[in-house]
Design an enzyme around this catalytic site. Structure first.
Site, PDB file in Angstrom:
ATOM      1  N   HIS A 124      33.885  35.749  37.380  1.00 15.38           N
ATOM      2  CA  HIS A 124      32.773  35.345  36.511  1.00 15.38           C
ATOM      3  C   HIS A 124      31.797  34.419  37.244  1.00 15.38           C
ATOM      4  O   HIS A 124      31.266  33.480  36.659  1.00 15.38           O
ATOM      5  CB  HIS A 124      33.306  34.645  35.256  1.00 15.38           C
ATOM      6  N   ASP A 151      40.132  33.507  34.659  1.00 12.69           N
ATOM      7  CA  ASP A 151      40.454  34.772  33.978  1.00 12.69           C
ATOM      8  C   ASP A 151      39.749  35.951  34.631  1.00 12.69           C
ATOM      9  O   ASP A 151      38.780  35.795  35.367  1.00 12.69           O
ATOM     10  CB  ASP A 151      40.049  34.680  32.505  1.00 12.69           C
ATOM     11  N   GLU A 152      40.249  37.127  34.332  1.00 11.10           N
ATOM     12  CA  GLU A 152      39.639  38.398  34.723  1.00 11.10           C
ATOM     13  C   GLU A 152      39.216  38.392  36.197  1.00 11.10           C
ATOM     14  O   GLU A 152      38.063  38.678  36.543  1.00 11.10           O
ATOM     15  CB  GLU A 152      38.451  38.707  33.801  1.00 11.10           C
ATOM     16  N   VAL A 153      40.173  38.081  37.056  1.00 14.15           N
ATOM     17  CA  VAL A 153      39.915  38.055  38.495  1.00 14.15           C
ATOM     18  C   VAL A 153      40.235  39.435  39.068  1.00 14.15           C
ATOM     19  O   VAL A 153      41.393  39.775  39.315  1.00 14.15           O
ATOM     20  CB  VAL A 153      40.755  36.966  39.189  1.00 14.15           C
TER      21      VAL A 153
END
Length: 595
Positions: free
Chosen positions: A336, A389-391
């Protein structure tokens, strides 16, 4: 020092929306009557006079309500209160004097409260006086009292001054400590007599502020006599929050939210006794924060007009504190972070494959370190959210230099992810900040991270129980119940979601800090923010504040309807409670209270 405010009032009684005891009896008025209700006749009252019908209903134990055309009813099923009622008349449902029926008309519901049966006016020259040894406390409470008085006095009136009733409020603040943090005592006691002075006692100014919020929700304008009245006195309230961390996340990277709107958003949190503004300030789409030590980062903003200067941030933090709200910034790394590359491309894997941030160069951690260091001076809270998150690691695998670096360290992809989290966590700790990470960090690394790591569960409620079982602190934000951008989630789902679900061990419960509703802004900007957040977020606010035993959606609904109208009167555009979808238009013309 006293703060006095004048307005014209006269003695009168009023009907209070959301209160179980109205002007002439314990009835709740519901617009329209459907066919199911019309078939449930008990007997014909022979009159269309509402007061006579109430008397007839009171005299017959079988009568639980009536239709104002003279038909008495005994059917109080939920079908009689649905949105498909016609507009021909009104149904008056009779309230019992049960515990649910005597709830104080306040959101969130206090820990405990008792009420009487006497309505009292507030005198024209109502005076706030704060008892304290601290001039800073006195000034704080003078500012807060003035703000609440402006919210209470909603109408102009040319009536003569009223001198009988509630004459003022004595505010007693025990502590001179004005720091706001996770351990701040937010409790208060409020005593409203049927005449004389109100007494508000609190350990801190922030507890006193909550007490003023409760008081403000109890004062209502009576149009017949142009008076301000509190029903059902004397009232005694003992109140404190169930959880210390009660917040809403606001995303300002998918759409920029202007400074006046951010302030109004913060103010709306205070009205629901929420105390955390989780500021998801940057993301892939935009980096709107200007920093002195890293001037190029703001090149990732949507435009030069859509930014927050350091002075803006300081102003927002101070404004939030005045409203009892902590500001926790989030800088989501290493994923992100695409917008970071606009100003500092060297910290990204390549020009064409930009995230996650590059772990193989010290420049990446130099930038993050400078960011945390400068933000420590801007954001005064002890907590700092570092995302995690969401790596998605495709760009790491595609980069020759990153693959070579991982081989030298004998790192796998997961090792590299863990290394990044550990380094940034240590940076925050060295600068005196406790770091929060999203659930994926826990899912990947379980109990192998430092014990002072805090996790925010969002993928599923079940993860929260696993986090505290491993001995970590947790914040709940499960997407199936507390994500405001999920428009199909109802206020009932917000209300029934509990942080302690599946957590029964008292020691593990102590690790549950509370929760946050999350307002991700992919489809939200200044034009539709408030009617997406409110009134649904009030369900989460009550769950995080009120006792665990307060669970009835039926009892909550009339208070929620009243709170929605209260927010609208205060300039917070809350959507209609009965909308099938949040932020949609009201179904028909009518009162705010029956939408």
């Amino acid at each position: 020092m006293k703060v006095a405010f004048a307005f014209a009032v006269a003695i009168a009684c009023c009907a209070v929306r959301g209160s179980p005891i109205e002007k002439t009896g314990h009835y709740i008025r519901v617009e329209g009557v459907n066919a199911v209700c019309q078939s449930a006749n008990l007997h014909h009252g022979g009159t269309m006079d509402v007061d006579k019908l109430k008397a007839l209903c009171d005299a017959n134990e079988a009568c639980l309500g009536f239709h104002s055309n003279g038909m008495l009813k005994k059917d109080t099923s939920i079908g009689c209160q649905s949105n498909d009622l016609n507009e021909d008349a009104a149904l008056y449902l009779k309230r019992s004097e049960s515990a649910e029926g005597t709830q104080l008309p306040v959101v969130p519901l206090p820990t405990s409260a008792t009420m009487g049966t006497t309505a009292v006016t507030v005198v024209s020259d109502f005076v706030f006086a704060t008892k304290t040894t601290s001039e800073a406390v006195r000034q704080f409470m003078a500012t807060v009292s003035a703000e609440y008085w402006s919210l209470i006095i909603t109408h102009r009136s040319d009536n003569n001054k009223t001198t009988t009733g509630l004459t003022g409020m004595n505010i007693i603040v025990d502590s001179t400590d004005m720091s706001l943090g996770m351990t701040t005592d937010e409790s208060y006691q409020l005593s409203i007599p049927s005449s004389g002075a109100v007494t508000l006692t609190a350990a801190t100014v922030f507890g006193a502020r909550h007490g003023l919020e409760t008081f403000s929700q109890l004062v209502h304008f009576d149009a017949e006599s142009a008076t301000y009245v509190i029903a059902n006195t004397p009232i005694e309230v003992e109140d404190k929050p169930r959880f210390p961390h009660r917040g809403i996340l606001l995303d300002t990277a998918r759409h920029y939210h202007s400074l006046p709107v951010v302030k109004r958003f913060i103010r709306s949190l205070g009205h629901a006794k929420l105390n955390v503004f989780h500021w998801h300030i940057v993301d892939n789409q935009a980096f709107p924060l200007q920093l002195h030590t890293l001037p190029n980062l703001v090149k990732g903003a949507f435009s030069p007009q859509e930014i927050y200067t350091p002075e803006d941030v300081a102003d927002i933090v101070a404004y939030a504190k005045l409203h009892g709200v902590r500001v926790i910034p989030e800088f989501d790394t290493p994923g992100h972070a695409n917008s970071w590359c606009a100003g500092y491309p060297e910290i990204c894997p390549s020009p064409t494959c930009t995230i996650p941030l590059n772990p193989a160069t010290n420049r990446t951690f130099d930038v993050i370190g400078k960011l945390i260091s400068e933000c420590k001076g801007l954001f005064t809270d002890d907590y700092f959210h570092l995302g995690g998150d969401e790596v998605y690691t495709t760009c790491w695998s595609k980069s020759d230099s990153i693959r070579k670096w991982m081989a030298q360290k004998n790192f796998s992809i997961d090792d590299t992810y863990k290394y990044f989290i550990a380094v940034t966590h240590a940076m925050a700790r060295r600068l005196g900040r406790k770091s929060i990470h999203w659930e994926e960090v826990f899912n990947h690394f379980g109990g192998s991270l430092d014990r002072d790591t805090i996790f925010q569960a969002w993928l599923s409620h079940e993860t929260a129980a696993k986090i505290v079982a491993k001995g970590y602190q947790c914040i709940l934000s499960n997407q199936d119940a507390w994500y405001l951008d999920h428009l199909k989630i109802t206020w009932q789902q917000f209300y029934t979601n509990d942080p302690y679900m599946n957590i029964t061990d008292p020691k593990q419960q102590q690790l549950m800090m509370g929760g946050e509703a999350c307002m991700w802004s992919e489809t939200v900007d200044d034009s539709d923010l408030f009617n997406t957040v409110w009134p649904r977020a009030a369900g989460a606010a009550e769950r995080l504040w009120s006792p665990a035993s307060v669970v009835s959606t039926d009892a909550f609904k009339p208070r929620l309807e009243g709170f929605r109208c209260l927010l609208n009167r205060r300039g917070i555009g809350a959507a209609a409670v009965d909308n099938k979808m949040p932020r949609s238009a009201p179904l028909k013309p009518g009162s705010c209270f029956y939408q």
